[in-house]
Design a protein around this motif. Structure first.
Motif, PDB file in Angstrom:
ATOM      1  N   TYR A 158      -3.243  34.235 -66.326  1.00  0.00           N
ATOM      2  CA  TYR A 158      -1.963  33.923 -65.690  1.00  0.00           C
ATOM      3  C   TYR A 158      -1.618  32.444 -65.829  1.00  0.00           C
ATOM      4  O   TYR A 158      -0.486  32.081 -66.150  1.00  0.00           O
ATOM      5  CB  TYR A 158      -2.023  34.310 -64.204  1.00  0.00           C
ATOM      6  N   VAL A 159      -2.614  31.598 -65.621  1.00  0.00           N
ATOM      7  CA  VAL A 159      -2.370  30.152 -65.664  1.00  0.00           C
ATOM      8  C   VAL A 159      -2.382  29.620 -67.094  1.00  0.00           C
ATOM      9  O   VAL A 159      -1.560  28.778 -67.457  1.00  0.00           O
ATOM     10  CB  VAL A 159      -3.443  29.406 -64.821  1.00  0.00           C
ATOM     11  N   LEU A 160      -3.307  30.117 -67.895  1.00  0.00           N
ATOM     12  CA  LEU A 160      -3.562  29.494 -69.197  1.00  0.00           C
ATOM     13  C   LEU A 160      -2.925  30.223 -70.376  1.00  0.00           C
ATOM     14  O   LEU A 160      -2.872  29.680 -71.480  1.00  0.00           O
ATOM     15  CB  LEU A 160      -5.078  29.402 -69.436  1.00  0.00           C
ATOM     16  N   GLY A 161      -2.451  31.452 -70.148  1.00  0.00           N
ATOM     17  CA  GLY A 161      -1.814  32.188 -71.240  1.00  0.00           C
ATOM     18  C   GLY A 161      -2.748  32.340 -72.418  1.00  0.00           C
ATOM     19  O   GLY A 161      -3.888  32.771 -72.284  1.00  0.00           O
ATOM     20  N   GLU A 162      -2.266  31.924 -73.572  1.00  0.00           N
ATOM     21  CA  GLU A 162      -3.029  32.034 -74.827  1.00  0.00           C
ATOM     22  C   GLU A 162      -4.382  31.325 -74.766  1.00  0.00           C
ATOM     23  O   GLU A 162      -5.306  31.663 -75.490  1.00  0.00           O
ATOM     24  CB  GLU A 162      -2.239  31.382 -75.970  1.00  0.00           C
ATOM     25  N   ARG A 163      -4.458  30.304 -73.906  1.00  0.00           N
ATOM     26  CA  ARG A 163      -5.692  29.507 -73.825  1.00  0.00           C
ATOM     27  C   ARG A 163      -6.664  30.045 -72.771  1.00  0.00           C
ATOM     28  O   ARG A 163      -7.568  29.325 -72.334  1.00  0.00           O
ATOM     29  CB  ARG A 163      -5.350  28.048 -73.514  1.00  0.00           C
ATOM     30  N   ALA A 164      -6.491  31.319 -72.408  1.00  0.00           N
ATOM     31  CA  ALA A 164      -7.290  31.887 -71.309  1.00  0.00           C
ATOM     32  C   ALA A 164      -8.794  31.713 -71.504  1.00  0.00           C
ATOM     33  O   ALA A 164      -9.546  31.653 -70.533  1.00  0.00           O
ATOM     34  CB  ALA A 164      -6.952  33.366 -71.138  1.00  0.00           C
ATOM     35  N   HIS A 165      -9.215  31.630 -72.771  1.00  0.00           N
ATOM     36  CA  HIS A 165     -10.658  31.536 -73.029  1.00  0.00           C
ATOM     37  C   HIS A 165     -11.184  30.096 -73.041  1.00  0.00           C
ATOM     38  O   HIS A 165     -12.378  29.881 -73.175  1.00  0.00           O
ATOM     39  CB  HIS A 165     -11.005  32.204 -74.368  1.00  0.00           C
ATOM     40  N   GLU A 173      -4.537  22.454 -64.181  1.00  0.00           N
ATOM     41  CA  GLU A 173      -4.846  23.873 -64.416  1.00  0.00           C
ATOM     42  C   GLU A 173      -5.894  24.370 -63.418  1.00  0.00           C
ATOM     43  O   GLU A 173      -5.790  25.480 -62.885  1.00  0.00           O
ATOM     44  CB  GLU A 173      -5.320  24.058 -65.862  1.00  0.00           C
ATOM     45  N   ILE A 174      -6.891  23.535 -63.188  1.00  0.00           N
ATOM     46  CA  ILE A 174      -7.918  23.926 -62.208  1.00  0.00           C
ATOM     47  C   ILE A 174      -7.289  24.106 -60.826  1.00  0.00           C
ATOM     48  O   ILE A 174      -7.574  25.067 -60.116  1.00  0.00           O
ATOM     49  CB  ILE A 174      -9.060  22.888 -62.193  1.00  0.00           C
ATOM     50  N   ASP A 175      -6.383  23.179 -60.484  1.00  0.00           N
ATOM     51  CA  ASP A 175      -5.694  23.307 -59.192  1.00  0.00           C
ATOM     52  C   ASP A 175      -4.928  24.620 -59.105  1.00  0.00           C
ATOM     53  O   ASP A 175      -4.907  25.275 -58.058  1.00  0.00           O
ATOM     54  CB  ASP A 175      -4.689  22.148 -58.998  1.00  0.00           C
TER      55      ASP A 175
END
Ligand SMILES: [Zn+2]
Length: 567
Positions: A158-165, A173-175
């Motif tokens: 949800y937060v990172l989209g394509e970068r989920a991994h 992003e951590i927040d």
């Protein structure tokens, strides 16, 4: 007049105290009297000659999708479960951005072997946020209570989209991850879950969060601390290692929350579980809440011609017939020329783990009917082959072809290094552990352990011959009060006045597990292994009889359990 009176049973109340004979009266969904109940019930259940126990609380399931289309939640409901926790191991279906539902489905399919087509057809994604998912669940009637945890994979996607991994995250992003965790918990999630094992993969590789850094996990922990409730659940390859223990300790200290993680006896480190339990003892002595999670039988892969895995599944000759209907495959495999050709081939997979699993002949056994989950070493494929002067492959093929090709071979994935349950017994009875890992609703093509609560009684409390049994009162406590307490379900888990009216009436002499079988009853005709039980005379949820002699009554008293509520 009471709503329900369960009359004259042998009450094993979940606290661990000695059984006693008596009645249980329920009104307004709660136990109002125990012992000798004078008043009549609008409904009476005759429990003479039977056990009366609290309903089972299964804290490790994966019904996150099924819960949205199936009010019965089988197989777990067939086994007396009245409360289950979903959203384990980091996978689940909320939050989700519109358009990226398929990513979460692929994760669930990869990690938990639930058919993606069934999930796609079955789930009506009428939510985006985790709180909206809970609201959707709340609006659906079902036979038992469910509770959900915030899945790490979903919030990362949800937060990172394509970068989920990705492992390198910005502090923003951590927040955002911590904020979503807090929102989920405040809305009623009962925990947060993550996966840190190389065993959990999908078409996209290792699942998001597998290598998450401590700063991310600690930020999530602080959010959990702020929420003031919830369990942190994980499966990790690193438990016991210094680095992993380090952040776990800090996590517990900063969050104040309970941390539960799977432990197992593995072939490459047969005594490592003792170390992990000792570390857990250390942390607990320092005031931290760590709860190693153990199953009551080995996580059992089931090899069969209808299953996701069996020893010949990558052989070229088998691949050529793999899509034929079962009866035709069986006919081919029985033909001498065909089987000779097949047995001359080798598995064609480069996946070292799969290859090792499929040819570990000393660890593959006939499951049988009734199923035997603690088979002696001399029943293995390897031992049988040696005794009969045959190749293990021949023995395995013969067994797979029994019962018209529906026979299942039992290949314990862990906790069976010594070919008995002594390690498991020690883990189960360790004062820090909690029973879990049934994986109800998951691993549809390979594992069917949702029946663990029933097995706890049939094997551990009644039948075990290859070692000590577990006293009935203890066994019941392990699956009721112990599991309920760790997840903060203090309104249930025991049969006491004021507690929720969830119970089972069990004919212990008749209680039995059927052999698992493959059915195609998921949405889109998806397949799953199921396993039934005999001997549950009645299951009661919130004072309503939901199952009678194994058949659903049509009652749907199940509710969403929200964490943090002071009910
Ligand atoms: Zn799991």
């Amino acid at each position: 007049m009471h709503d329900l009176v369960v009359r004259g049973g042998t009450i094993v109340d979940g606290t661990g105290r000695e059984r006693f004979t008596g009645d249980v009266a329920i009104e307004g969904g709660r136990v109002v009297a125990l012992g000798s109940v004078q008043g009549r019930g609008r409904r009476e259940v005759d429990a003479r000659g039977a056990l009366v126990t609290p309903g089972w609380v299964d804290v490790h399931t994966h019904y996150d999708g099924q819960v949205t289309w199936d009010p019965l939640l089988t197989p777990s409901s067939w086994h007396g479960v009245t409360t289950l926790v979903m959203g384990n191991c980091g996978v689940g279906f909320a939050p989700v951005r519109p358009g990226s539902e398929s990513f979460l489905i692929e994760l669930m399919e990869g990690v938990e072997d639930i058919p993606g087509t069934a999930l796609s057809e079955g789930i009506d994604f009428c939510w985006e946020s985790f709180p909206e998912y809970l609201d959707a669940l709340e609006g659906m009637p079902r036979v038992l209570d469910v509770a959900a945890q915030v899945p790490h994979c979903a919030i990362r996607a949800y937060v990172l989209g394509e970068r989920a991994h990705d492992t390198e995250l910005t502090s923003d992003e951590i927040d955002a991850l911590a904020r979503l965790t807090l929102d989920g918990l405040r809305a009623g999630a009962v925990g947060f879950s993550t996966s840190r094992t190389i065993l959990h993969r999908s078409v996209h590789g290792l699942v998001p969060g597998t290598h998450s850094r401590p700063e991310e996990l600690l930020a999530i922990g602080r959010a959990m601390g702020e929420a003031g409730h919830g369990v942190f659940e994980m499966v990790s390859d690193g438990v016991g290692s210094k680095e992993e223990m380090e952040w776990m300790r800090t996590f517990c200290r900063e969050s104040g929350r309970a941390l539960t993680f799977a432990i197992a006896q593995t072939a490459f480190d047969p005594t490592g579980w003792r170390r992990m339990l000792a570390r857990a003892d250390e942390l607990v002595a320092q005031g931290e809440r760590v709860v190693p999670q153990v199953p009551c039988r080995p996580t059992g892969m089931l090899f069969g011609l209808q299953c996701s895995l069996h020893p010949f599944i990558t052989h070229p000759s088998y691949r050529a017939i793999a899509n034929l209907p079962l009866a035709e495959r069986v006919a081919k495999l029985r033909a001498p020329a065909f089987s000779a050709q097949l047995l001359a081939e080798e598995p064609q997979t480069h996946d070292r783990i799969a290859r090792a699993l499929m040819s570990n002949w000393a660890g593959v056994f006939p499951l049988g009917d009734p199923p035997d989950y603690e088979p002696p070493a001399d029943l293995s494929v390897a031992a049988t082959a040696a005794r009969e002067g045959r190749r293990p492959e021949e023995v395995a093929l013969d067994w797979l072809l029994a019962r018209e090709g529906k026979e299942l071979l039992f290949a314990p994935l862990a906790n069976y290094v010594d070919c008995d349950f002594e390690a498991l017994r020690e883990m189960m009875l360790h004062p820090r552990t909690v029973l879990g890992l049934s994986d109800g609703g998951a691993h549809c093509g390979l594992i069917c352990d949702a029946s663990m609560p029933t097995y706890l009684l049939t094997h551990w409390a009644r039948d075990r011959k290859r070692g000590a049994r577990i006293p009935l009162e203890t066994a019941v406590r392990l699956q009721t009060k112990n599991t309920a307490d760790v997840w903060g379900f203090f309104d249930r888990g025991t049969l006491e006045v004021g507690k929720k009216g969830d119970l089972n009436v069990i004919d212990l002499d008749a209680l039995a597990l059927a052999a698992p079988e493959m059915v195609h009853d998921l949405p889109a005709g998806g397949r799953r292994l199921i396993q039934r039980a005999r001997g549950y005379r009645a299951t009661v949820c919130a004072g309503e009889v939901t199952f009678e002699d194994g058949e659903p009554t049509g009652a749907r008293p199940g509710r969403l359990v929200r964490g943090g509520s002071r009910a």
